[in-house]
Scaffold this motif. Sequence first.
Motif, PDB file in Angstrom:
ATOM      1  N   UNK A   1      43.404  36.902  38.439  1.00 32.90           N
ATOM      2  CA  UNK A   1      43.390  37.007  39.916  1.00 32.90           C
ATOM      3  C   UNK A   1      43.283  38.484  40.352  1.00 32.90           C
ATOM      4  N   UNK A   2      43.546  39.408  39.428  1.00 32.19           N
ATOM      5  CA  UNK A   2      43.513  40.836  39.800  1.00 32.19           C
ATOM      6  C   UNK A   2      42.332  41.564  39.153  1.00 32.19           C
ATOM      7  N   UNK A   3      42.059  41.215  37.900  1.00 34.60           N
ATOM      8  CA  UNK A   3      41.092  41.995  37.113  1.00 34.60           C
ATOM      9  C   UNK A   3      39.689  41.369  37.164  1.00 34.60           C
ATOM     10  N   UNK A   4      38.695  42.229  36.866  1.00 31.06           N
ATOM     11  CA  UNK A   4      37.303  41.757  36.891  1.00 31.06           C
ATOM     12  C   UNK A   4      36.526  42.392  35.753  1.00 31.06           C
ATOM     13  N   UNK A   5      35.887  41.546  34.943  1.00 32.40           N
ATOM     14  CA  UNK A   5      35.015  42.043  33.872  1.00 32.40           C
ATOM     15  C   UNK A   5      33.664  41.367  34.056  1.00 32.40           C
ATOM     16  N   UNK A   6      32.595  42.167  34.073  1.00 36.38           N
ATOM     17  CA  UNK A   6      31.252  41.603  34.246  1.00 36.38           C
ATOM     18  C   UNK A   6      30.410  41.905  33.015  1.00 36.38           C
ATOM     19  N   UNK A   7      29.739  40.889  32.517  1.00 35.73           N
ATOM     20  CA  UNK A   7      28.787  41.055  31.417  1.00 35.73           C
ATOM     21  C   UNK A   7      27.380  40.886  31.982  1.00 35.73           C
ATOM     22  N   UNK A   8      26.529  41.896  31.727  1.00 38.33           N
ATOM     23  CA  UNK A   8      25.103  41.756  32.019  1.00 38.33           C
ATOM     24  C   UNK A   8      24.446  41.496  30.671  1.00 38.33           C
ATOM     25  N   UNK A   9      23.899  40.309  30.496  1.00 41.50           N
ATOM     26  CA  UNK A   9      23.349  39.925  29.198  1.00 41.50           C
ATOM     27  C   UNK A   9      21.825  39.963  29.262  1.00 41.50           C
TER      28      UNK A   9
ATOM     29  N   UNK B   1      37.004  46.332  35.469  1.00 43.79           N
ATOM     30  CA  UNK B   1      37.804  46.881  36.578  1.00 43.79           C
ATOM     31  C   UNK B   1      39.149  46.162  36.495  1.00 43.79           C
ATOM     32  N   UNK B   2      40.077  46.758  35.723  1.00 42.70           N
ATOM     33  CA  UNK B   2      41.339  46.061  35.440  1.00 42.70           C
ATOM     34  C   UNK B   2      42.518  46.954  35.802  1.00 42.70           C
ATOM     35  N   UNK B   3      43.680  46.340  35.935  1.00 42.13           N
ATOM     36  CA  UNK B   3      44.886  47.097  36.270  1.00 42.13           C
ATOM     37  C   UNK B   3      45.167  48.177  35.224  1.00 42.13           C
ATOM     38  N   UNK B   4      45.686  49.297  35.696  1.00 41.21           N
ATOM     39  CA  UNK B   4      45.962  50.472  34.859  1.00 41.21           C
ATOM     40  C   UNK B   4      46.686  50.090  33.559  1.00 41.21           C
ATOM     41  N   UNK B   5      47.663  49.181  33.693  1.00 38.20           N
ATOM     42  CA  UNK B   5      48.506  48.838  32.544  1.00 38.20           C
ATOM     43  C   UNK B   5      47.760  48.002  31.510  1.00 38.20           C
TER      44      UNK B   5
ATOM     45  N   UNK C   1      33.861  35.493  21.023  1.00 38.02           N
ATOM     46  CA  UNK C   1      35.153  35.976  20.502  1.00 38.02           C
ATOM     47  C   UNK C   1      35.701  37.083  21.415  1.00 38.02           C
ATOM     48  N   UNK C   2      34.809  38.014  21.805  1.00 35.91           N
ATOM     49  CA  UNK C   2      35.233  39.121  22.690  1.00 35.91           C
ATOM     50  C   UNK C   2      35.778  38.562  24.004  1.00 35.91           C
ATOM     51  N   UNK C   3      35.072  37.610  24.575  1.00 42.44           N
ATOM     52  CA  UNK C   3      35.513  37.037  25.864  1.00 42.44           C
ATOM     53  C   UNK C   3      36.864  36.341  25.718  1.00 42.44           C
ATOM     54  N   UNK C   4      37.045  35.631  24.610  1.00 42.36           N
ATOM     55  CA  UNK C   4      38.316  34.929  24.374  1.00 42.36           C
ATOM     56  C   UNK C   4      39.458  35.935  24.297  1.00 42.36           C
ATOM     57  N   UNK C   5      39.236  37.033  23.569  1.00 47.80           N
ATOM     58  CA  UNK C   5      40.282  38.056  23.439  1.00 47.80           C
ATOM     59  C   UNK C   5      40.588  38.705  24.792  1.00 47.80           C
ATOM     60  N   UNK C   6      39.532  38.989  25.552  1.00 45.24           N
ATOM     61  CA  UNK C   6      39.722  39.634  26.857  1.00 45.24           C
ATOM     62  C   UNK C   6      40.471  38.716  27.824  1.00 45.24           C
ATOM     63  N   UNK C   7      40.183  37.432  27.751  1.00 43.75           N
ATOM     64  CA  UNK C   7      40.859  36.483  28.659  1.00 43.75           C
ATOM     65  C   UNK C   7      42.363  36.442  28.404  1.00 43.75           C
ATOM     66  N   UNK C   8      42.767  36.764  27.165  1.00 44.48           N
ATOM     67  CA  UNK C   8      44.208  36.797  26.842  1.00 44.48           C
ATOM     68  C   UNK C   8      44.864  38.065  27.398  1.00 44.48           C
ATOM     69  N   UNK C   9      44.045  39.068  27.698  1.00 43.56           N
ATOM     70  CA  UNK C   9      44.596  40.364  28.133  1.00 43.56           C
ATOM     71  C   UNK C   9      44.674  40.449  29.659  1.00 43.56           C
ATOM     72  N   UNK C  10      43.601  40.048  30.321  1.00 45.96           N
ATOM     73  CA  UNK C  10      43.508  40.325  31.757  1.00 45.96           C
ATOM     74  C   UNK C  10      44.295  39.336  32.607  1.00 45.96           C
ATOM     75  N   UNK C  11      44.496  39.775  33.868  1.00 47.87           N
ATOM     76  CA  UNK C  11      45.083  38.876  34.861  1.00 47.87           C
ATOM     77  C   UNK C  11      43.937  38.457  35.791  1.00 47.87           C
TER      78      UNK C  11
END
Lengths: 87, 87
Positions: free
Chosen positions: A56-64, A8-12, A44-54
Amino acid sequence: MYVIMVYDVGEERVAKVLKTGRKYLTWIQNSVFEGQITESKLEKLKTELKKIIEPEKDSIIFFKLREAYLTKKEIIGREKHDTSNII
Amino acid sequence: MYVIMVYDVGEERVAKVLKTGRKYLTWIQNSVFEGQITESKLEKLKTELKKIIEPEKDSIIFFKLREAYLTKKEIIGREKHDTSNII
């Protein structure tokens, strides 16, 4: 391991998250990926995603889950497929 | 049982799906619910949702697990809460 990733991340930032997610998992529906993945690739995926998202605004949830068979999937309505690999 | 419900529906049907989902599960992020639910209540939820969605356009996926402990949840960025019950 088997992972369900919902974002659930910002449109941009959606396009970048989508592109990154597709490198590791299968897109199955708007804001949802799933698939088998190793611990190291998930890191690796989490590291890459952390460089993309903000954060305080965005939310990514992993169900493992240890294995895919631990969950039964049921779909109501259309089954949306990732058509990005269709050339 | 423990369920993760993800929905990808037309804009004009989102509010109804959201309202229906909240009767049975917890909203955790845009397009995502989770929670413990009985088989009979899940059947009721599915019946109500089938009356709302347009099956050729919309997609709702249920990931059903026997127990919540079978999945580990990890969040990157913000944890979004369902603030609808805050009066």
